[in-house]
Design an enzyme around this catalytic site. Structure first.
Site, short mmCIF file in Angstrom:
data_model
loop_
_atom_site.label_atom_id
_atom_site.label_comp_id
_atom_site.label_asym_id
_atom_site.label_seq_id
_atom_site.Cartn_x
_atom_site.Cartn_y
_atom_site.Cartn_z
N HIS A 122 0.57 -1.47 0.12
CA HIS A 122 -0.25 -0.27 -0.57
C HIS A 122 1.24 1.45 -0.31
O HIS A 122 0.16 2.36 0.27
CB HIS A 122 -0.61 -0.16 1.66
CG HIS A 122 -2.14 -1.05 1.16
ND1 HIS A 122 -3.18 -1.83 2.02
CD2 HIS A 122 -2.49 -1.61 -0.15
CE1 HIS A 122 -3.22 -2.04 1.81
NE2 HIS A 122 -3.33 -2.24 -0.05
N SER A 193 -6.68 -7.35 10.12
CA SER A 193 -7.95 -7.75 10.29
C SER A 193 -8.68 -8.70 8.45
O SER A 193 -9.63 -9.18 8.87
CB SER A 193 -8.94 -5.81 10.32
OG SER A 193 -8.74 -5.38 8.92
C1 BJW Z 1 -2.71 -7.30 16.91
C2 BJW Z 1 -2.17 -6.86 17.59
C3 BJW Z 1 -1.17 -7.34 17.94
C4 BJW Z 1 -3.83 -6.15 17.27
N1 BJW Z 1 -0.56 -8.31 17.68
N2 BJW Z 1 -2.25 -8.35 16.51
C5 BJW Z 1 -13.04 -7.35 -3.05
C6 BJW Z 1 -14.18 -7.20 -2.47
C7 BJW Z 1 -15.01 -6.00 -1.76
C8 BJW Z 1 -14.16 -5.04 -1.22
C9 BJW Z 1 -13.17 -5.14 -2.64
C10 BJW Z 1 -12.94 -6.15 -3.54
N3 BJW Z 1 -11.77 -5.64 -4.36
C11 BJW Z 1 -11.30 -4.63 -4.23
C12 BJW Z 1 -12.25 -4.04 -2.79
C13 BJW Z 1 -12.58 -2.28 -2.72
C14 BJW Z 1 -11.34 -2.07 -1.62
C15 BJW Z 1 -11.15 -2.61 -0.18
O1 BJW Z 1 -11.08 -4.07 0.04
N4 BJW Z 1 -12.91 -2.57 0.83
C16 BJW Z 1 -13.49 -3.41 1.50
C17 BJW Z 1 -12.73 -2.23 3.20
C18 BJW Z 1 -14.68 -3.59 1.72
N5 BJW Z 1 -9.76 -2.25 -1.53
C19 BJW Z 1 -9.67 -1.01 -2.69
O2 BJW Z 1 -10.11 0.33 -3.34
C20 BJW Z 1 -8.15 -1.13 -2.61
N6 BJW Z 1 -7.62 -1.64 -4.38
C21 BJW Z 1 -8.19 -1.68 -5.51
O3 BJW Z 1 -8.57 -2.74 -5.32
O4 BJW Z 1 -8.42 -1.48 -6.68
C22 BJW Z 1 -8.89 -2.35 -8.13
C23 BJW Z 1 -9.83 -1.81 -7.89
C24 BJW Z 1 -10.53 -0.19 -7.81
C25 BJW Z 1 -11.46 -0.18 -8.07
C26 BJW Z 1 -13.19 -0.59 -7.51
C27 BJW Z 1 -12.58 -1.46 -6.61
C28 BJW Z 1 -11.66 -2.18 -7.01
C29 BJW Z 1 -7.13 -0.48 -2.62
C30 BJW Z 1 -6.93 -0.96 -0.70
C31 BJW Z 1 -6.18 1.23 -0.21
C32 BJW Z 1 -5.98 0.55 1.06
N7 BJW Z 1 -5.24 1.47 2.20
C33 BJW Z 1 -5.14 2.02 3.49
C34 BJW Z 1 -4.91 3.19 3.65
C35 BJW Z 1 -3.87 3.30 3.35
C36 BJW Z 1 -3.03 4.94 3.45
C37 BJW Z 1 -2.51 5.30 4.41
O5 BJW Z 1 -1.98 4.56 5.73
O6 BJW Z 1 -3.13 6.23 5.46
O7 BJW Z 1 -4.74 1.47 3.19
S1 BJW Z 1 -6.67 1.35 3.80
C38 BJW Z 1 -6.09 0.52 5.91
O8 BJW Z 1 -6.49 -1.06 5.45
C39 BJW Z 1 -4.17 0.10 5.57
C40 BJW Z 1 -3.81 -0.83 5.34
O9 BJW Z 1 -2.80 -1.21 4.92
C41 BJW Z 1 -5.46 -1.46 5.32
C42 BJW Z 1 -5.62 -3.05 5.94
O10 BJW Z 1 -5.60 -2.46 7.27
P1 BJW Z 1 -4.72 -3.66 8.24
O11 BJW Z 1 -3.21 -3.69 8.16
O12 BJW Z 1 -5.36 -5.16 8.44
O13 BJW Z 1 -5.02 -3.08 9.52
P2 BJW Z 1 -6.67 -3.46 10.85
O14 BJW Z 1 -6.59 -1.87 11.66
O15 BJW Z 1 -7.74 -3.32 9.78
O16 BJW Z 1 -5.67 -4.06 11.67
C43 BJW Z 1 -5.92 -4.80 12.60
C44 BJW Z 1 -5.29 -5.73 12.83
O17 BJW Z 1 -3.94 -6.29 14.30
C45 BJW Z 1 -6.27 -6.29 13.69
O18 BJW Z 1 -7.07 -7.47 13.56
C46 BJW Z 1 -6.37 -6.67 14.89
O19 BJW Z 1 -6.79 -7.70 15.91
C47 BJW Z 1 -4.77 -7.05 14.84
N8 BJW Z 1 -3.68 -6.71 16.14
N9 BJW Z 1 -2.82 -5.61 17.44
C48 BJW Z 1 -1.07 -8.70 15.64
N10 BJW Z 1 -0.32 -6.35 18.78
#
Ligand code: BJW
Ligand code: ZN
Length: 250
Positions: A122, A193
């Protein structure tokens, strides 16, 4: 759960036998470095906003000053943070086994911990990018609040070099993650997540191809039911425990 439960003998055996390991990390691995996750309840980065509304190209172009204030604040927080024992354990493991490391995190902490060839799926928080002319660099962003940086090459508004919702994943990251999940025999999903796609699809893909799926996360996620081993603890404790359990036989 105690350390023994994080290192079941069949898993350690499986890790020893693995020819190629793919790792996908998320915000949870940096939680113990003091970097807030996105979706965790109390102090998550998005506890007051819906992520799909804040991290979008629309939100950025509507109010670049507010968006830049938020990213500037995050840069300061990350710059003051340090990699933790979870990052260090993965860096150590990479010196001993063939390990492809993909991270959704934009904080650069895996690289600072010594991991190499990290795929920043990302993007990177510290990159300044210009959508108009393709410029990419660092250091164009002044510290003052309300300051919107402009491209040194063409003067268009700069943006942070991260992938926002609805934006395409850069081709090199996509192909590296696809290759890693196609060629691994063990996939480790750590601190994510598993809600954001396509990042979440690689674990599912590896599992469907027959790889052993291991999840490290204190909470249940949509991936948990698919996992062969769900290690429910903090990454900074579970990963060093795994490394230590592997050590006597290496
Ligand atoms: C611990 C802990 C400890 C706590 N030890 N663990 C298919 C189906 C449905 C939707 C889509 C799909 N394909 C695409 C989509 C749309 C969309 C999407 O996924 N939406 C869903 C939310 C429904 N995806 C996109 O738009 C992506 N692009 C794309 O697919 O392009 C093609 C396309 C274009 C147009 C239309 C359709 C398709 C791009 C996604 C970009 C994500 N960007 C972000 C922001 C980055 C910039 C920034 O930082 O500001 O990336 S969003 C945010 O979420 C960030 C992260 O990398 C990402 C993931 O989050 P992560 O890392 O999982 O964090 P959390 O907080 O969610 O979870 C933390 C976890 O840690 C928890 O589970 C805790 O329990 C755990 N934890 N302490 C271990 N100590
Ligand atoms: Zn430019």
């Amino acid at each position: 759960m105690n350390d023994l439960d994080w290192t079941p003998a069949p898993l350690i055996e499986r890790l020893r036998q693995a020819q190629r390991i793919a790792v996908m990390t998320g915000a949870g691995i940096s939680a113990e470095s003091g970097i807030p996750t996105f979706r965790d309840d109390a102090d998550g980065l998005w506890s007051k906003f819906r992520p799909e509304q804040l991290a979008t190209p629309g939100a950025f172009s509507e109010d670049p000053a507010t968006t830049w204030d938020w990213y500037r604040w995050r840069r300061q927080k990350v710059a003051a943070a340090h990699p933790n024992a979870g990052h260090a354990a993965l860096a150590a493991l990479q010196t001993e086994v063939t390990l492809d490391l993909i991270t959704q995190n934009v904080d650069g902490l895996h690289l600072r911990a010594g991991s190499t060839d990290v795929v920043e799926f990302h993007g990177n928080l510290f990159e300044d990018r210009c959508d108009a002319c393709g410029y990419s660099g660092t250091g164009a962003v002044a510290a003052e609040a309300g300051f919107v940086p402009h491209c040194p090459r063409c003067n268009a508004v700069l943006r942070p070099g991260v992938v926002l919702f609805g934006e395409m994943i850069p081709e090199d990251g996509l192909s590296a993650a696809t290759a890693a999940s196609e060629s691994c025999d063990l996939f480790l999903s750590i601190g994510t997540s598993s809600q954001v796609y396509p990042a979440a699809s690689f674990a599912e893909f590896a599992k469907a191809r027959g790889a052993t799926l291991v999840e490290v996360n204190p909470e249940y996620t949509p991936l948990t039911p698919l996992a062969d081993y769900a290690l429910t603890g903090p990454a900074a404790e579970v990963l060093p425990a795994l490394l230590a359990a592997l050590a006597p036989h290496r």
